[in-house]
Design a protein around this motif. Structure first.
Motif, PDB file in Angstrom:
ATOM      1  N   ARG A 290       0.860  -1.182   0.000  1.00 17.89           N
ATOM      2  CA  ARG A 290       0.000   0.000   0.000  1.00 17.89           C
ATOM      3  C   ARG A 290       0.904   1.243   0.000  1.00 17.89           C
ATOM      4  N   ILE A 291       0.752   2.067  -1.043  1.00 21.30           N
ATOM      5  CA  ILE A 291       1.550   3.285  -1.185  1.00 21.30           C
ATOM      6  C   ILE A 291       0.625   4.489  -1.096  1.00 21.30           C
ATOM      7  N   ASP A 292       0.877   5.335  -0.115  1.00 19.60           N
ATOM      8  CA  ASP A 292       0.070   6.533   0.123  1.00 19.60           C
ATOM      9  C   ASP A 292       0.879   7.757  -0.290  1.00 19.60           C
ATOM     10  N   GLU A 293       0.311   8.569  -1.177  1.00 17.40           N
ATOM     11  CA  GLU A 293       1.027   9.764  -1.628  1.00 17.40           C
ATOM     12  C   GLU A 293       1.111  10.852  -0.557  1.00 17.40           C
ATOM     13  N   ALA A 294       0.177  10.873   0.373  1.00 17.37           N
ATOM     14  CA  ALA A 294       0.075  11.992   1.322  1.00 17.37           C
ATOM     15  C   ALA A 294       1.370  12.261   2.087  1.00 17.37           C
ATOM     16  N   PRO A 295       2.063  11.255   2.649  1.00 16.17           N
ATOM     17  CA  PRO A 295       3.278  11.550   3.408  1.00 16.17           C
ATOM     18  C   PRO A 295       4.531  11.742   2.556  1.00 16.17           C
ATOM     19  N   MET A 296       4.416  11.648   1.249  1.00 18.97           N
ATOM     20  CA  MET A 296       5.590  11.807   0.392  1.00 18.97           C
ATOM     21  C   MET A 296       6.078  13.249   0.396  1.00 18.97           C
ATOM     22  N   VAL A 297       7.344  13.444   0.070  1.00 21.24           N
ATOM     23  CA  VAL A 297       7.873  14.793  -0.072  1.00 21.24           C
ATOM     24  C   VAL A 297       7.151  15.481  -1.223  1.00 21.24           C
ATOM     25  N   ALA A 298       7.092  16.808  -1.176  1.00 21.62           N
ATOM     26  CA  ALA A 298       6.310  17.564  -2.159  1.00 21.62           C
ATOM     27  C   ALA A 298       6.738  17.267  -3.590  1.00 21.62           C
ATOM     28  N   ALA A 299       8.027  17.049  -3.811  1.00 23.51           N
ATOM     29  CA  ALA A 299       8.521  16.827  -5.172  1.00 23.51           C
ATOM     30  C   ALA A 299       7.996  15.529  -5.781  1.00 23.51           C
ATOM     31  N   LEU A 300       7.602  14.567  -4.936  1.00 16.98           N
ATOM     32  CA  LEU A 300       7.132  13.277  -5.442  1.00 16.98           C
ATOM     33  C   LEU A 300       5.634  13.069  -5.273  1.00 16.98           C
ATOM     34  N   ARG A 301       4.990  13.904  -4.476  1.00 20.45           N
ATOM     35  CA  ARG A 301       3.633  13.600  -4.036  1.00 20.45           C
ATOM     36  C   ARG A 301       2.639  13.498  -5.189  1.00 20.45           C
ATOM     37  N   LEU A 302       2.651  14.462  -6.104  1.00 21.30           N
ATOM     38  CA  LEU A 302       1.608  14.516  -7.133  1.00 21.30           C
ATOM     39  C   LEU A 302       2.162  14.225  -8.528  1.00 21.30           C
ATOM     40  N   ARG A 303       3.089  13.295  -8.631  1.00 22.47           N
ATOM     41  CA  ARG A 303       3.586  12.886  -9.944  1.00 22.47           C
ATOM     42  C   ARG A 303       2.534  12.056 -10.678  1.00 22.47           C
ATOM     43  N   GLU A 304       2.678  12.003 -11.994  1.00 23.54           N
ATOM     44  CA  GLU A 304       1.884  11.039 -12.763  1.00 23.54           C
ATOM     45  C   GLU A 304       2.302   9.638 -12.334  1.00 23.54           C
ATOM     46  N   ARG A 305       1.332   8.762 -12.059  1.00 23.56           N
ATOM     47  CA  ARG A 305       1.656   7.416 -11.600  1.00 23.56           C
ATOM     48  C   ARG A 305       0.853   6.382 -12.370  1.00 23.56           C
ATOM     49  N   ARG A 306       1.466   5.215 -12.561  1.00 21.10           N
ATOM     50  CA  ARG A 306       0.806   4.092 -13.212  1.00 21.10           C
ATOM     51  C   ARG A 306       1.120   2.815 -12.427  1.00 21.10           C
ATOM     52  N   LEU A 307       0.106   1.970 -12.275  1.00 17.72           N
ATOM     53  CA  LEU A 307       0.286   0.683 -11.622  1.00 17.72           C
ATOM     54  C   LEU A 307       0.218  -0.423 -12.673  1.00 17.72           C
ATOM     55  N   PHE A 308       1.223  -1.287 -12.670  1.00 22.46           N
ATOM     56  CA  PHE A 308       1.286  -2.408 -13.608  1.00 22.46           C
ATOM     57  C   PHE A 308       1.330  -3.711 -12.802  1.00 22.46           C
ATOM     58  N   ALA A 309       0.511  -4.664 -13.174  1.00 22.73           N
ATOM     59  CA  ALA A 309       0.457  -5.928 -12.441  1.00 22.73           C
ATOM     60  C   ALA A 309       0.210  -7.069 -13.412  1.00 22.73           C
ATOM     61  N   SER A 310       0.726  -8.233 -13.051  1.00 22.70           N
ATOM     62  CA  SER A 310       0.560  -9.403 -13.918  1.00 22.70           C
ATOM     63  C   SER A 310       0.732 -10.669 -13.093  1.00 22.70           C
ATOM     64  N   THR A 311      -0.004 -11.712 -13.464  1.00 20.89           N
ATOM     65  CA  THR A 311       0.166 -13.036 -12.869  1.00 20.89           C
ATOM     66  C   THR A 311       0.726 -13.959 -13.940  1.00 20.89           C
ATOM     67  N   ILE A 312       1.845 -14.604 -13.641  1.00 22.12           N
ATOM     68  CA  ILE A 312       2.574 -15.398 -14.629  1.00 22.12           C
ATOM     69  C   ILE A 312       2.617 -16.846 -14.171  1.00 22.12           C
ATOM     70  N   LEU A 313       2.093 -17.738 -14.978  1.00 17.42           N
ATOM     71  CA  LEU A 313       2.136 -19.165 -14.673  1.00 17.42           C
ATOM     72  C   LEU A 313       3.470 -19.733 -15.129  1.00 17.42           C
ATOM     73  N   LEU A 314       4.050 -20.591 -14.304  1.00 21.75           N
ATOM     74  CA  LEU A 314       5.299 -21.221 -14.665  1.00 21.75           C
ATOM     75  C   LEU A 314       5.038 -22.325 -15.689  1.00 21.75           C
ATOM     76  N   ARG A 315       5.905 -22.403 -16.674  1.00 22.56           N
ATOM     77  CA  ARG A 315       5.777 -23.455 -17.659  1.00 22.56           C
ATOM     78  C   ARG A 315       6.270 -24.786 -17.101  1.00 22.56           C
ATOM     79  N   ASN A 316       7.266 -24.707 -16.202  1.00 20.84           N
ATOM     80  CA  ASN A 316       7.827 -25.915 -15.608  1.00 20.84           C
ATOM     81  C   ASN A 316       7.848 -25.744 -14.108  1.00 20.84           C
TER      82      ASN A 316
END
Length: 322
Positions: A290-316
């Motif tokens: 869980r990442i909360d922007e509120a306590p971040m320093v001002a320079a990082l708080r309101l950056r453009e952000r994207r979340l990427f997620a994936s589930t990968i099945l093992l072949r072996n």
């Protein structure tokens, strides 16, 4: 004749000129005010258009970086647990160390051996994902840096987050080359990198994950195993056969990235990288989910952000014993 002469005189008489007046102070002030308003409106439109273009370019760069990182991780994960059966036997595979390992909320040195030397200076609790695989003839098996691994050798693709020269997080690929261990950046602007492992708890296993847990949970379960053997070496061999790491059938990864510029004015956001239900249950024990922007320093708080997620099945799935 007299009428004609008078008409000629009237035509030749000079016309009366109307005196010309210049612009007054009031008109000048009104014109200046209108011009200033128009210039201000034009400047605001230019700034707005530039901000929109910057946000679009920033978002596109984030999308490209996130997709690129997930693609590399997915290819390396699917290759994990690959065994070169021309040079190995089933007994070798069972007794070998696990080919998937992980660590929670730790950082890695660039040149240490494998995942040795991990420290607690993790960027927002970022995890480590270590993938081992057998080489193939002609160097056909590639590590995360794109280097070929020949038959008879073990290749490694280790994903972890370090800090760049500016102090911001970057996802790195650690690999073993001819001259030792190295680590290269894949994508920068990383807020957190999180990993869960899908465990096949069925006996016998069917290769389908029944639950997703963190690396710390797997380590706790391994620590609770009653190992057989007359000495430490024998018990270590028993652990390698029975470790829960060999029951991993899938890997779930999440990567939160931020851009170089600030987003449009908005309230700080909270990002649950594996979803709110997981964060509600495990955020206290699994740093970085869980990442909360509120306590971040001002320079990082309101950056453009994207979340990427994936589930990968093992072949072996790694062969192991319950």
């Amino acid at each position: 004749m007299r009428g004609t002469a008078r008409s000629a005189w009237q035509r030749q008489a000079p016309r009366r000129q109307v005196p010309q007046r210049g612009i007054g102070l009031a008109e000048l002030l009104v014109a200046t005010a209108i011009g200033a308003v128009l210039m201000l409106m034009g400047a605001l439109m230019l700034v707005s258009a530039n901000t929109a273009w910057t946000a679009q370019a920033d978002g596109a760069a984030l999308d490209d970086g996130g997709r690129f990182a997930l693609d590399i991780i997915a290819r390396a994960t699917r290759q994990a647990a690959f065994v070169d059966w021309e040079n190995a036997t089933a007994a070798d595979a069972v007794n070998a160390p696990p080919q998937i390992l992980g660590r929670d909320a730790l950082a890695l040195p660039r040149t240490s051996h494998g995942i040795d030397g991990a420290t607690g200076d993790a960027v927002n609790g970022s995890d480590i994902l270590a993938l081992r695989f057998s080489g193939a003839h002609g160097g056909g098996a590639l590590d995360c840096a794109g280097f070929g691994v020949d038959a008879g050798e073990d290749g490694w693709s280790i994903f972890h987050v370090g800090r760049n020269a500016a102090g911001e997080g970057e996802l790195r690929c650690k690999y073993r080359g001819g001259g030792g261990w190295g680590s290269d950046a894949i994508v920068d602007g990383v807020d957190t990198f999180q990993v869960l492992y899908g465990i096949d708890t069925d006996v016998p296993g069917d290769g389908v994950p029944n639950e997703f847990v963190s690396a710390s949970v797997i380590e706790l379960r391994d620590g609770a195993l009653l190992l057989n053997g007359p000495d430490a070496a024998a018990r270590q061999r028993d652990l390698q056969r029975r470790t829960h790491w060999k029951r991993v059938a899938a890997v779930r990864v999440a990567l939160l990235l931020h851009g170089a510029s600030a987003a449009a004015s908005r309230e700080p956001l909270v990002f649950d990288v594996f979803g709110a239900p997981y964060s509600e249950r495990f955020a206290d024990g699994d740093d970085g989910v869980r990442i909360d922007e509120a306590p971040m320093v001002a320079a990082l708080r309101l950056r453009e952000r994207r979340l990427f997620a994936s589930t990968i099945l093992l072949r072996n799935v790694s062969p192991g014993e319950p």
